[in-house]
Design a protein around this motif. Sequence first.
Motif, PDB file in Angstrom:
ATOM      1  N   MET A   1       0.839  -1.204   0.000  1.00  0.00           N
ATOM      2  CA  MET A   1       0.000   0.000   0.000  1.00  0.00           C
ATOM      3  C   MET A   1       0.875   1.255   0.000  1.00  0.00           C
ATOM      4  O   MET A   1       1.861   1.332   0.735  1.00  0.00           O
ATOM      5  CB  MET A   1      -0.922   0.007   1.217  1.00  0.00           C
ATOM      6  N   LYS A   2       0.506   2.234  -0.827  1.00  0.00           N
ATOM      7  CA  LYS A   2       1.294   3.455  -0.918  1.00  0.00           C
ATOM      8  C   LYS A   2       1.007   4.396   0.256  1.00  0.00           C
ATOM      9  O   LYS A   2      -0.087   4.409   0.823  1.00  0.00           O
ATOM     10  CB  LYS A   2       0.978   4.177  -2.230  1.00  0.00           C
ATOM     11  N   ASN A   3       2.024   5.179   0.625  1.00  0.00           N
ATOM     12  CA  ASN A   3       1.832   6.214   1.629  1.00  0.00           C
ATOM     13  C   ASN A   3       0.912   7.296   1.069  1.00  0.00           C
ATOM     14  O   ASN A   3       0.996   7.637  -0.108  1.00  0.00           O
ATOM     15  CB  ASN A   3       3.170   6.836   2.016  1.00  0.00           C
ATOM     16  N   GLU A   4       0.073   7.844   1.926  1.00  0.00           N
ATOM     17  CA  GLU A   4      -0.825   8.926   1.503  1.00  0.00           C
ATOM     18  C   GLU A   4      -0.343  10.245   2.104  1.00  0.00           C
ATOM     19  O   GLU A   4      -0.142  10.350   3.318  1.00  0.00           O
ATOM     20  CB  GLU A   4      -2.256   8.641   1.944  1.00  0.00           C
ATOM     21  N   TYR A   5      -0.169  11.248   1.232  1.00  0.00           N
ATOM     22  CA  TYR A   5       0.308  12.555   1.657  1.00  0.00           C
ATOM     23  C   TYR A   5      -0.713  13.643   1.339  1.00  0.00           C
ATOM     24  O   TYR A   5      -1.409  13.584   0.321  1.00  0.00           O
ATOM     25  CB  TYR A   5       1.628  12.903   0.954  1.00  0.00           C
ATOM     26  N   TYR A   6      -0.773  14.629   2.221  1.00  0.00           N
ATOM     27  CA  TYR A   6      -1.539  15.844   1.969  1.00  0.00           C
ATOM     28  C   TYR A   6      -0.559  16.975   1.655  1.00  0.00           C
ATOM     29  O   TYR A   6       0.486  17.093   2.317  1.00  0.00           O
ATOM     30  CB  TYR A   6      -2.347  16.256   3.198  1.00  0.00           C
ATOM     31  N   LEU A   7      -0.909  17.804   0.683  1.00  0.00           N
ATOM     32  CA  LEU A   7      -0.129  19.018   0.409  1.00  0.00           C
ATOM     33  C   LEU A   7      -1.029  20.213   0.682  1.00  0.00           C
ATOM     34  O   LEU A   7      -2.046  20.407   0.005  1.00  0.00           O
ATOM     35  CB  LEU A   7       0.352  19.052  -1.040  1.00  0.00           C
ATOM     36  N   PHE A   8      -0.681  20.984   1.698  1.00  0.00           N
ATOM     37  CA  PHE A   8      -1.440  22.175   2.073  1.00  0.00           C
ATOM     38  C   PHE A   8      -0.743  23.408   1.505  1.00  0.00           C
ATOM     39  O   PHE A   8       0.468  23.593   1.709  1.00  0.00           O
ATOM     40  CB  PHE A   8      -1.546  22.291   3.595  1.00  0.00           C
ATOM     41  N   LEU A   9      -1.504  24.248   0.798  1.00  0.00           N
ATOM     42  CA  LEU A   9      -0.924  25.396   0.099  1.00  0.00           C
ATOM     43  C   LEU A   9      -1.640  26.700   0.442  1.00  0.00           C
ATOM     44  O   LEU A   9      -2.834  26.716   0.757  1.00  0.00           O
ATOM     45  CB  LEU A   9      -1.005  25.187  -1.416  1.00  0.00           C
ATOM     46  N   ASP A  10      -0.897  27.779   0.326  1.00  0.00           N
ATOM     47  CA  ASP A  10      -1.456  29.133   0.406  1.00  0.00           C
ATOM     48  C   ASP A  10      -0.624  30.016  -0.508  1.00  0.00           C
ATOM     49  O   ASP A  10       0.429  29.603  -1.000  1.00  0.00           O
ATOM     50  CB  ASP A  10      -1.427  29.649   1.838  1.00  0.00           C
ATOM     51  N   GLU A  11      -1.104  31.241  -0.733  1.00  0.00           N
ATOM     52  CA  GLU A  11      -0.368  32.138  -1.620  1.00  0.00           C
ATOM     53  C   GLU A  11      -0.210  33.511  -0.982  1.00  0.00           C
ATOM     54  O   GLU A  11      -0.930  33.863  -0.044  1.00  0.00           O
ATOM     55  CB  GLU A  11      -1.073  32.283  -2.969  1.00  0.00           C
TER      56      GLU A  11
END
Length: 243
Positions: A1-11
């Motif tokens: 099973m692959k690792n699950e990542y979140y990418l949180f962004l702002d500008e």
Amino acid sequence: MKNEYYLFLDETKPNAHGSYFALGGYAIKREDYENILKPQLQKIKSDLMPQPELPLHLYDMRKNIKGFEFLVDAKIRKSLFDRIKNLVQSLDISVFVASIDTENYKNMYYGQTNDIYDIALQTILENFLHFLLVNKGVGSFFIESSNQAENKFLQICYYRLLTGGTLFINSDTIMKNLSILSFPLKSDNNLGVQLADFIPVSFVRKLIGSKDYCGLYKLFESKLYRGYGGNMEERFGFKKLLE
């Protein structure tokens, strides 16, 4: 099973202090976000903020406005930022930033330019994809909701990249490794997006020669994704477009 990542962004957008636009944030494993970042950041807010449900926003915190008037107390301010920084330091996160001097871009291409958000998003997506390939993971994007028109534009840009690929990565690879693009509302109290608010402005302040506010740039610079070979942070972590 692959690792699950979140990418949180702002500008952060160009203003009276400079013409830089930057999109930035950080990648974190889903379980680290749920089990470490969320509960610990919420505890920090509950311990030190009169209104713990108030979303963190660096500009308002610096100016002591819009609910952050309590930060006029230097002791509380130091305690809040120190605890947030200590939490970030302890987390296994990778930081991604893409910046562009908008005036330089317009002058260089005689005003015949593309949307700067679209350009920065392509860069971040491509570098996050590299990160996912290295870490055998799949990922999702989270960007704080702005307004309906901007959200729709970003959604179109995102799906165009998913289906058309980028300069370096084909669409099949992107489709296999990237999932949804979500737009949490301020009222959702999304702690991942709130922390991302600290990142792009810290890198822009560095670009324009401003003081490193509370040592945030130094902290997040140490967490930059280093890319291929572990020594290519200027390509994969902090990409200064056209520079």
